[in-house]
Write an enzyme that holds these catalytic residues in place. Structure first.
Site, PDB file in Angstrom:
ATOM      1  NE  ARG A   1      -2.941  -2.361   2.694  1.00 20.66           N
ATOM      2  CZ  ARG A   1      -2.767  -2.591   3.909  1.00 20.66           C
ATOM      3  NH1 ARG A   1      -2.954  -1.786   5.067  1.00 20.66           N
ATOM      4  NH2 ARG A   1      -3.031  -4.072   4.409  1.00 20.66           N
TER       5      ARG A   1
ATOM      6  NE  ARG B   1       3.284   6.524   0.090  1.00 17.81           N
ATOM      7  CZ  ARG B   1       2.461   7.285   0.807  1.00 17.81           C
ATOM      8  NH1 ARG B   1       1.970   8.353   0.775  1.00 17.81           N
ATOM      9  NH2 ARG B   1       1.665   6.502   1.868  1.00 17.81           N
TER      10      ARG B   1
ATOM     11  NE  ARG C   1       7.020   8.764  -8.335  1.00 22.83           N
ATOM     12  CZ  ARG C   1       6.281   9.989  -8.765  1.00 22.83           C
ATOM     13  NH1 ARG C   1       6.845  10.227  -9.820  1.00 22.83           N
ATOM     14  NH2 ARG C   1       5.387  10.509  -8.187  1.00 22.83           N
TER      15      ARG C   1
ATOM     16  CG  ASP D   1      -2.560   3.671  -7.596  1.00 18.71           C
ATOM     17  OD1 ASP D   1      -1.924   3.909  -6.433  1.00 18.71           O
ATOM     18  OD2 ASP D   1      -3.765   4.162  -7.379  1.00 18.71           O
TER      19      ASP D   1
ATOM     20  CE1 TYR E   1      -8.176   8.797  -4.386  1.00 15.80           C
ATOM     21  CE2 TYR E   1      -9.276   6.632  -3.926  1.00 15.80           C
ATOM     22  CZ  TYR E   1      -8.191   7.514  -3.750  1.00 15.80           C
ATOM     23  OH  TYR E   1      -7.582   7.667  -2.527  1.00 15.80           O
TER      24      TYR E   1
HETATM   25  O1  CP3 Z   1       2.740  -0.576  -1.938  1.00 13.24           O
HETATM   26  C1  CP3 Z   1       3.095  -0.507  -3.036  1.00 13.24           C
HETATM   27  O2  CP3 Z   1       4.116   0.132  -3.282  1.00 13.24           O
HETATM   28  C2  CP3 Z   1       2.568  -1.434  -3.733  1.00 13.24           C
HETATM   29  C3  CP3 Z   1       1.606  -0.681  -4.806  1.00 13.24           C
HETATM   30  C4  CP3 Z   1       0.549  -0.067  -4.560  1.00 13.24           C
HETATM   31  C5  CP3 Z   1       0.517   1.450  -4.675  1.00 13.24           C
HETATM   32  N1  CP3 Z   1      -0.652   1.871  -4.463  1.00 13.24           N
HETATM   33  C6  CP3 Z   1       1.615   2.182  -5.057  1.00 13.24           C
HETATM   34  C7  CP3 Z   1       1.852   3.416  -4.969  1.00 13.24           C
HETATM   35  C8  CP3 Z   1      -0.838  -0.420  -3.838  1.00 13.24           C
HETATM   36  C9  CP3 Z   1      -1.020  -1.670  -3.386  1.00 13.24           C
HETATM   37  C10 CP3 Z   1      -1.430   0.881  -3.899  1.00 13.24           C
HETATM   38  C11 CP3 Z   1      -2.889   0.982  -3.275  1.00 13.24           C
HETATM   39  C12 CP3 Z   1      -3.686   2.063  -3.473  1.00 13.24           C
HETATM   40  N2  CP3 Z   1      -3.637   3.253  -4.339  1.00 13.24           N
HETATM   41  C13 CP3 Z   1      -4.818   2.649  -2.687  1.00 13.24           C
HETATM   42  C14 CP3 Z   1      -5.271   1.342  -1.566  1.00 13.24           C
HETATM   43  C15 CP3 Z   1      -4.462   1.154  -0.259  1.00 13.24           C
HETATM   44  C16 CP3 Z   1      -4.766   2.139   0.721  1.00 13.24           C
HETATM   45  O3  CP3 Z   1      -3.668   2.895   0.882  1.00 13.24           O
HETATM   46  O4  CP3 Z   1      -5.834   2.550   1.219  1.00 13.24           O
HETATM   47  C17 CP3 Z   1      -5.273   3.515  -2.569  1.00 13.24           C
HETATM   48  C18 CP3 Z   1      -6.285   4.121  -1.942  1.00 13.24           C
HETATM   49  C19 CP3 Z   1      -4.441   4.074  -3.671  1.00 13.24           C
HETATM   50  C20 CP3 Z   1      -4.539   5.665  -4.385  1.00 13.24           C
HETATM   51  C21 CP3 Z   1      -3.498   6.289  -4.055  1.00 13.24           C
HETATM   52  N3  CP3 Z   1      -2.279   6.156  -4.832  1.00 13.24           N
HETATM   53  C22 CP3 Z   1      -3.234   7.506  -3.265  1.00 13.24           C
HETATM   54  C23 CP3 Z   1      -4.363   8.058  -2.179  1.00 13.24           C
HETATM   55  C24 CP3 Z   1      -1.871   7.653  -3.588  1.00 13.24           C
HETATM   56  C25 CP3 Z   1      -1.368   9.261  -2.995  1.00 13.24           C
HETATM   57  C26 CP3 Z   1      -0.553   8.701  -1.718  1.00 13.24           C
HETATM   58  C27 CP3 Z   1       0.217  10.021  -0.960  1.00 13.24           C
HETATM   59  O5  CP3 Z   1      -0.259  10.326   0.249  1.00 13.24           O
HETATM   60  O6  CP3 Z   1       0.964  10.767  -1.505  1.00 13.24           O
HETATM   61  C28 CP3 Z   1      -1.444   6.958  -4.642  1.00 13.24           C
HETATM   62  C29 CP3 Z   1       0.166   6.978  -4.893  1.00 13.24           C
HETATM   63  C30 CP3 Z   1       0.929   5.875  -4.857  1.00 13.24           C
HETATM   64  N4  CP3 Z   1       0.432   4.573  -5.129  1.00 13.24           N
HETATM   65  C31 CP3 Z   1       2.388   5.875  -4.238  1.00 13.24           C
HETATM   66  C32 CP3 Z   1       2.664   4.530  -4.395  1.00 13.24           C
HETATM   67  C33 CP3 Z   1       4.294   4.108  -4.349  1.00 13.24           C
HETATM   68  C34 CP3 Z   1       3.136   6.891  -3.982  1.00 13.24           C
HETATM   69  C35 CP3 Z   1       3.165   8.144  -5.147  1.00 13.24           C
HETATM   70  C36 CP3 Z   1       4.463   8.572  -5.979  1.00 13.24           C
HETATM   71  O7  CP3 Z   1       5.524   7.899  -5.689  1.00 13.24           O
HETATM   72  O8  CP3 Z   1       4.463   9.651  -6.274  1.00 13.24           O
END
Ligand code: CP3
Length: 341
Positions: free
Chosen positions: A2, A6, A15, A53, A133
């Protein structure tokens, strides 16, 4: 898992030169990032999750999703009113091989890269969380919940459309080599118990049942993998979630292990549990991490008056946030091994 990558410097480094969705769409890069924590914490992790994602599904349906640094995901053109469901840009039928084949390629490549060290989890977002979303927020519609209250029937139509794509997407991930599946209903806790039962649960059940049917009716039949459901904030629904068609229920941290075991039917239940430490513990220093991991392990192992749970996967109750020190994460994993053995 999840958004876990990061906090890792090796992820941040990659990144700098690549966009978020560019990485998702480039199997070599998605594979590399999936393998990063497995390499760093070799021997301490029991599974990997494919780098992708939940928002690739709205993209596959035709929506534009951007990942803005610091602000997270942005939908420049959210669905503002039910008429938008008929927009040409929103595909009614989605060919997942065509629109999401890049995820399948990344899964196959990652399986090869893992060389059997740990299994690979595929995933998708739950229809309610994805709808939230997709309808986003605009001046005329400041909360996704307004959609379900104002347009309940159209909301159900949209949820059904998302459900079909999610199920096909999960089946494609299994065909590509994923060995477990997880559905993230991260926004489940925004709904009242009644609205969760109306606008989320039926679609979660439909995904599980469609995946099972599609895999078992495939020629030759494909074995049905373990499936996990994480409905964050919907602990009120745990007794019903036991029968939703999933093998494991992921837990957030606002329920004790004992209460979760009791709510899911005690030791004779069908489901295993996964979770559930407060991810903020990773900022609490080593003594606090050890103390709380010990408490979590004892909670799931002894279970209290209901007896111990059927099976338990140690995990956080939600994602790792960017400021966590990777060395503290390692300490967390070592404590889990120490106190769960
Ligand atoms: O953990 C991992 O790296 C595995 C892949 C994965 C990501 N997102 C990569 C990601 C998984 C399993 C997710 C799931 C996901 N994405 C969820 C469900 C789990 C949860 O957290 O409740 C949700 C709601 C999302 C939507 C999402 N994607 C959000 C809200 C964000 C922003 C987060 C923040 O606070 O910045 C993302 C971005 C995201 N997804 C990143 C990663 C590694 C970071 C973004 C970046 O590198 O810029």
């Amino acid at each position: 898992m999840r958004q876990a990558g990061r906090y890792l410097p090796e992820f941040r480094e990659l990144r700098k030169s690549h966009g978020f969705f560019e990485i998702c769409r480039t199997p070599e890069l998605a594979t590399e990032i999936t393998l990063q924590p497995i390499r760093r914490y070799s021997g301490l992790l029991d599974a990997s999750i494919i780098f992708s994602d939940i928002l690739v599904v709205p993209q596959a349906m035709g929506m534009v999703v951007e990942m803005h640094d610091g602000a997270g995901p942005v939908f420049p053109e959210p669905l503002a009113a039910p008429g938008d469901l008929d927009l040409k840009r929103l595909r009614d039928k989605v060919d997942v091989d065509k629109e999401l084949g890049y995820v399948f390629d990344a899964i196959t490549m990652t399986r090869k890269g893992l060389k059997g060290e740990v299994p690979l989890i595929g995933f998708c977002g739950a229809p309610w969380t994805l709808l939230a979303y997709m309808v986003g927020s605009s001046k005329s519609m400041p909360s996704p919940k307004q959609w379900i209250f104002k347009y309940p029937e159209e909301s159900k139509r949209l949820l059904s459309r998302i459900t079909i794509v999610c199920a096909d997407f999960l089946v494609g991930q299994i065909k590509a080599g994923a060995q477990l599946l997880q559905v993230f209903d991260s926004n489940a806790g925004d709904l009242s118990p009644h609205d969760f039962a109306t606008f989320s649960l039926p679609y979660l059940k439909e995904i599980a049942s469609s995946v099972r049917t599609q895999l078992s009716s495939h020629s030759p039949p494909i074995p049905i993998p373990p499936m996990t459901l994480f409905a964050k904030g919907a602990n009120h629904a745990l007794p019903e979630l036991v029968d939703a068609g999933y093998d494991t229920l992921g837990l957030d941290w606002v329920i004790s292990p004992q209460a979760a075991i009791a709510a899911t039917g005690g030791p004779s239940t069908k489901v295993a549990l996964q979770g559930n430490i407060d991810p903020s513990i990773l900022y609490g220093g080593r003594d606090a991490i050890e103390r709380e991991v010990k408490r979590m392990c004892e909670g799931f192992k002894s279970g209290g008056s209901e007896g111990r749970c059927k099976g338990w996967i140690a995990n956080l109750g939600h994602g790792i946030t960017p400021g966590v020190d990777p060395a503290d994460m390692q300490w967390f994993l070592e404590c889990v091994h120490k106190y769960s053995s």
